[in-house]
Write a protein that holds these residues in place. Structure first.
Motif, PDB file in Angstrom:
ATOM      1  N   GLU A   1       0.841  -1.193   0.000  1.00  0.00           N
ATOM      2  CA  GLU A   1       0.000   0.000   0.000  1.00  0.00           C
ATOM      3  C   GLU A   1       0.879   1.247   0.000  1.00  0.00           C
ATOM      4  O   GLU A   1       1.641   1.484   0.942  1.00  0.00           O
ATOM      5  N   LEU A   2       0.787   2.014  -1.062  1.00  0.00           N
ATOM      6  CA  LEU A   2       1.466   3.297  -1.132  1.00  0.00           C
ATOM      7  C   LEU A   2       0.574   4.350  -0.496  1.00  0.00           C
ATOM      8  O   LEU A   2      -0.615   4.440  -0.807  1.00  0.00           O
ATOM      9  N   SER A   3       1.154   5.144   0.398  1.00  0.00           N
ATOM     10  CA  SER A   3       0.388   6.142   1.127  1.00  0.00           C
ATOM     11  C   SER A   3       1.037   7.512   0.990  1.00  0.00           C
ATOM     12  O   SER A   3       2.261   7.623   0.800  1.00  0.00           O
ATOM     13  N   VAL A   4       0.223   8.555   1.080  1.00  0.00           N
ATOM     14  CA  VAL A   4       0.758   9.918   1.088  1.00  0.00           C
ATOM     15  C   VAL A   4       1.758  10.087   2.230  1.00  0.00           C
ATOM     16  O   VAL A   4       2.755  10.820   2.100  1.00  0.00           O
ATOM     17  N   SER A   5       1.530   9.406   3.330  1.00  0.00           N
ATOM     18  CA  SER A   5       2.417   9.538   4.496  1.00  0.00           C
ATOM     19  C   SER A   5       3.792   8.935   4.258  1.00  0.00           C
ATOM     20  O   SER A   5       4.691   9.107   5.080  1.00  0.00           O
ATOM     21  N   ASP A   6       3.985   8.228   3.133  1.00  0.00           N
ATOM     22  CA  ASP A   6       5.303   7.683   2.786  1.00  0.00           C
ATOM     23  C   ASP A   6       6.193   8.716   2.095  1.00  0.00           C
ATOM     24  O   ASP A   6       7.387   8.471   1.921  1.00  0.00           O
ATOM     25  N   LEU A   7       5.625   9.849   1.672  1.00  0.00           N
ATOM     26  CA  LEU A   7       6.291  10.734   0.730  1.00  0.00           C
ATOM     27  C   LEU A   7       6.984  11.915   1.395  1.00  0.00           C
ATOM     28  O   LEU A   7       6.508  12.470   2.385  1.00  0.00           O
ATOM     29  N   ILE A   8       8.113  12.298   0.816  1.00  0.00           N
ATOM     30  CA  ILE A   8       8.867  13.493   1.212  1.00  0.00           C
ATOM     31  C   ILE A   8       9.107  14.305  -0.052  1.00  0.00           C
ATOM     32  O   ILE A   8       9.580  13.774  -1.070  1.00  0.00           O
ATOM     33  N   LEU A   9       8.792  15.597   0.007  1.00  0.00           N
ATOM     34  CA  LEU A   9       8.925  16.470  -1.159  1.00  0.00           C
ATOM     35  C   LEU A   9      10.224  17.269  -1.085  1.00  0.00           C
ATOM     36  O   LEU A   9      10.424  18.041  -0.145  1.00  0.00           O
ATOM     37  N   PRO A  10      11.128  17.124  -2.063  1.00  0.00           N
ATOM     38  CA  PRO A  10      12.328  17.974  -2.102  1.00  0.00           C
ATOM     39  C   PRO A  10      11.975  19.371  -2.609  1.00  0.00           C
ATOM     40  O   PRO A  10      11.167  19.527  -3.530  1.00  0.00           O
ATOM     41  N   LEU A  11      12.605  20.387  -2.019  1.00  0.00           N
ATOM     42  CA  LEU A  11      12.363  21.770  -2.413  1.00  0.00           C
ATOM     43  C   LEU A  11      13.684  22.530  -2.477  1.00  0.00           C
ATOM     44  O   LEU A  11      14.580  22.304  -1.659  1.00  0.00           O
ATOM     45  N   PHE A  12      13.781  23.448  -3.440  1.00  0.00           N
ATOM     46  CA  PHE A  12      14.972  24.268  -3.619  1.00  0.00           C
ATOM     47  C   PHE A  12      14.660  25.709  -3.212  1.00  0.00           C
ATOM     48  O   PHE A  12      13.632  26.258  -3.639  1.00  0.00           O
ATOM     49  N   VAL A  13      15.544  26.306  -2.419  1.00  0.00           N
ATOM     50  CA  VAL A  13      15.299  27.666  -1.936  1.00  0.00           C
ATOM     51  C   VAL A  13      16.525  28.534  -2.184  1.00  0.00           C
ATOM     52  O   VAL A  13      17.665  28.088  -2.018  1.00  0.00           O
TER      53      VAL A  13
ATOM     54  N   LEU B   1      -2.030  18.541   1.520  1.00  0.00           N
ATOM     55  CA  LEU B   1      -2.306  17.294   0.799  1.00  0.00           C
ATOM     56  C   LEU B   1      -1.963  16.063   1.631  1.00  0.00           C
ATOM     57  O   LEU B   1      -2.196  14.939   1.180  1.00  0.00           O
ATOM     58  N   GLY B   2      -1.395  16.271   2.808  1.00  0.00           N
ATOM     59  CA  GLY B   2      -1.056  15.156   3.675  1.00  0.00           C
ATOM     60  C   GLY B   2       0.386  14.712   3.622  1.00  0.00           C
ATOM     61  O   GLY B   2       0.774  13.753   4.302  1.00  0.00           O
ATOM     62  N   ILE B   3       1.210  15.386   2.814  1.00  0.00           N
ATOM     63  CA  ILE B   3       2.639  15.053   2.749  1.00  0.00           C
ATOM     64  C   ILE B   3       3.281  15.481   4.061  1.00  0.00           C
ATOM     65  O   ILE B   3       3.183  16.643   4.449  1.00  0.00           O
ATOM     66  N   PRO B   4       3.943  14.567   4.767  1.00  0.00           N
ATOM     67  CA  PRO B   4       4.385  14.891   6.122  1.00  0.00           C
ATOM     68  C   PRO B   4       5.689  15.668   6.222  1.00  0.00           C
ATOM     69  O   PRO B   4       5.973  16.254   7.265  1.00  0.00           O
ATOM     70  N   ALA B   5       6.502  15.695   5.136  1.00  0.00           N
ATOM     71  CA  ALA B   5       7.845  16.258   5.267  1.00  0.00           C
ATOM     72  C   ALA B   5       8.333  16.836   3.951  1.00  0.00           C
ATOM     73  O   ALA B   5       7.943  16.385   2.861  1.00  0.00           O
TER      74      ALA B   5
ATOM     75  N   PRO C   1       0.090   9.818 -14.749  1.00  0.00           N
ATOM     76  CA  PRO C   1      -0.340   9.539 -13.377  1.00  0.00           C
ATOM     77  C   PRO C   1      -0.213   8.069 -12.993  1.00  0.00           C
ATOM     78  O   PRO C   1       0.231   7.748 -11.883  1.00  0.00           O
ATOM     79  N   ARG C   2      -0.574   7.172 -13.900  1.00  0.00           N
ATOM     80  CA  ARG C   2      -0.450   5.738 -13.595  1.00  0.00           C
ATOM     81  C   ARG C   2       1.017   5.338 -13.457  1.00  0.00           C
ATOM     82  O   ARG C   2       1.380   4.555 -12.577  1.00  0.00           O
ATOM     83  N   ALA C   3       1.860   5.874 -14.337  1.00  0.00           N
ATOM     84  CA  ALA C   3       3.285   5.520 -14.294  1.00  0.00           C
ATOM     85  C   ALA C   3       3.933   6.014 -13.004  1.00  0.00           C
ATOM     86  O   ALA C   3       4.791   5.336 -12.430  1.00  0.00           O
ATOM     87  N   ILE C   4       3.515   7.196 -12.541  1.00  0.00           N
ATOM     88  CA  ILE C   4       4.068   7.732 -11.294  1.00  0.00           C
ATOM     89  C   ILE C   4       3.724   6.820 -10.133  1.00  0.00           C
ATOM     90  O   ILE C   4       4.596   6.427  -9.335  1.00  0.00           O
ATOM     91  N   LEU C   5       2.451   6.447 -10.011  1.00  0.00           N
ATOM     92  CA  LEU C   5       2.046   5.597  -8.889  1.00  0.00           C
ATOM     93  C   LEU C   5       2.676   4.213  -8.994  1.00  0.00           C
ATOM     94  O   LEU C   5       3.063   3.617  -7.979  1.00  0.00           O
TER      95      LEU C   5
ATOM     96  N   ALA D   1       0.331  12.637  -4.297  1.00  0.00           N
ATOM     97  CA  ALA D   1      -0.573  12.879  -3.174  1.00  0.00           C
ATOM     98  C   ALA D   1      -1.988  13.180  -3.639  1.00  0.00           C
ATOM     99  O   ALA D   1      -2.978  12.715  -3.051  1.00  0.00           O
ATOM    100  N   GLN D   2      -2.101  13.945  -4.703  1.00  0.00           N
ATOM    101  CA  GLN D   2      -3.420  14.255  -5.253  1.00  0.00           C
ATOM    102  C   GLN D   2      -4.110  12.991  -5.760  1.00  0.00           C
ATOM    103  O   GLN D   2      -5.309  12.789  -5.566  1.00  0.00           O
ATOM    104  N   ALA D   3      -3.336  12.101  -6.403  1.00  0.00           N
ATOM    105  CA  ALA D   3      -3.900  10.862  -6.946  1.00  0.00           C
ATOM    106  C   ALA D   3      -4.297   9.882  -5.854  1.00  0.00           C
ATOM    107  O   ALA D   3      -5.230   9.085  -6.022  1.00  0.00           O
ATOM    108  N   LEU D   4      -3.600   9.937  -4.713  1.00  0.00           N
ATOM    109  CA  LEU D   4      -3.834   8.979  -3.633  1.00  0.00           C
ATOM    110  C   LEU D   4      -4.949   9.416  -2.689  1.00  0.00           C
ATOM    111  O   LEU D   4      -5.364   8.621  -1.843  1.00  0.00           O
ATOM    112  N   ARG D   5      -5.410  10.624  -2.806  1.00  0.00           N
ATOM    113  CA  ARG D   5      -6.432  11.124  -1.872  1.00  0.00           C
ATOM    114  C   ARG D   5      -7.767  10.414  -2.108  1.00  0.00           C
ATOM    115  O   ARG D   5      -8.131  10.091  -3.230  1.00  0.00           O
TER     116      ARG D   5
END
Length: 323
Positions: A25-37, A71-75, A292-296, A319-323
């Motif tokens: 089961e893939l969950s939004v809570s498994d995901l971490i989003l990288p960001l550049f600042v 969206l529920g992404i924890p980190a 979207p299917r390939a990403i999941l 995250a949008q697809a898993l909601r």
């Protein structure tokens, strides 16, 4: 009486049945989003080699991070792009540097969001290498105090996890010791324990402006042909105090993720890196695959291989697809 034929299709008839017996089961809570600042204001600069990914100033970074959190992404995992660089990467460990500034803003705006900070010098050095460079060689032991100082600056700013990415020997021990002695014994370390010298980092280096000006990183990042070495590096980092270990990249190293998961009891992260992201995005935008299917499917394969946490530029879309 003839035994009944084994029919796997019985449990594939309809989404409800497939969901009932699904093994991974893939969950939004498994995901971490990288960001550049980067320094500035009102910046949301597209990265040409990473469609849908941007370089942000702190104000737009906060907006993007809050969107992820909603969206529920924890980190999120932060990478800094400084306005000045030097031989020792000093802008990486300044208390008022771009990453500490971003950390403080994020913790104020979205206190429930976990902020992970990448600890490396490559974005901050003029030569683009991950440590002190002398005569074309990165100096391992001279680099360790600078990495520890960087981690401490991020800890003081309020980071929830520090993530050393440099692949210097002994850096987890050096960071753990410095954090403990400075009152941050409860701060976790997520180590890039098995980081390979991969061809899939190109778009990231565009975003972070961190390509080496000379040579390459094969002298300290791992040989893609080696798996047993990855297990040695992971076990070493756990012994030195790593709380989470990472395999990077993910897709070309699913076997390594599986072996690491089987060998250690700590959480295992996998980094679905920029080149892997760019390939899927390019194919989807050309209509060659169902994006979207390939990403999941891709992220599920990483989870199925054994990753507990997945760092991915696909996080918002997934995250949008898993909601």
């Amino acid at each position: 009486m003839r035994a009944s034929m084994i029919r796997g299709r019985r449990l594939r008839r309809g989404e409800a049945l497939r969901s009932l017996v699904r093994e991974t089961e893939l969950s939004v809570s498994d995901l971490i989003l990288p960001l550049f600042v980067e320094p500035g204001k009102g910046i949301r600069r597209p990265i040409a080699s990473m469609p849908g990914v941007f370089n942000h100033s702190v104000d737009t970074l906060v907006e993007e991070a809050k969107r992820a959190h909603d969206l529920g992404i924890p980190a999120v995992l932060l990478f800094g792009v400084p306005d000045h660089k030097d031989e020792l990467g000093t802008s990486g460990y300044e208390d008022d540097g771009i990453v500490p500034t971003a950390v403080r803003a994020l913790k104020e705006a979205a206190p429930g969001l976990l902020v992970i900070t990448d600890v490396c010098l490559c974005e901050y050095t003029v030569h683009g290498h991950c440590g002190v460079l002398r005569h074309g060689e990165v100096q391992n032991d001279e680099t360790l105090p600078l990495l520890a100082r960087t981690a401490l600056a991020y800890a003081r700013a309020g980071a929830d996890i520090v993530a050393p990415a440099d692949m210097m020997d002994g850096r987890v021990h050096a960071i753990r010791q410095t954090l403990d002695e400075s009152g941050f014994s409860q701060l976790p370390i997520m180590s890039y324990a098995a980081k390979y010298a991969s061809a899939f980092y190109g778009p990231f280096r565009d975003a972070a402006q961190s390509a080496p000006s000379e040579g390459d990183r094969r002298g300290y990042q791992m040989d893609p042909a080696n798996a047993r070495e990855a297990l040695r590096m992971v076990k070493r980092d756990v012994e030195e105090g790593a709380d989470i270990v990472m395999v990077k990249p993910a897709l070309a190293y699913l076997d390594v993720i599986r072996r690491v998961r089987d060998e250690v009891d700590v959480p295992v992260a996998a980094y679905n890196v920029s080149g892997e992201y760019a390939m899927l995005q390019a194919a989807a935008r050309n209509g060659w695959i169902d994006g979207p299917r390939a990403i999941l499917e891709t992220l599920t394969s990483i989870k199925r291989a054994g990753a507990d946490l997945i760092i991915t530029y696909h996080a918002l879309e997934a995250a949008q697809a898993l909601r």
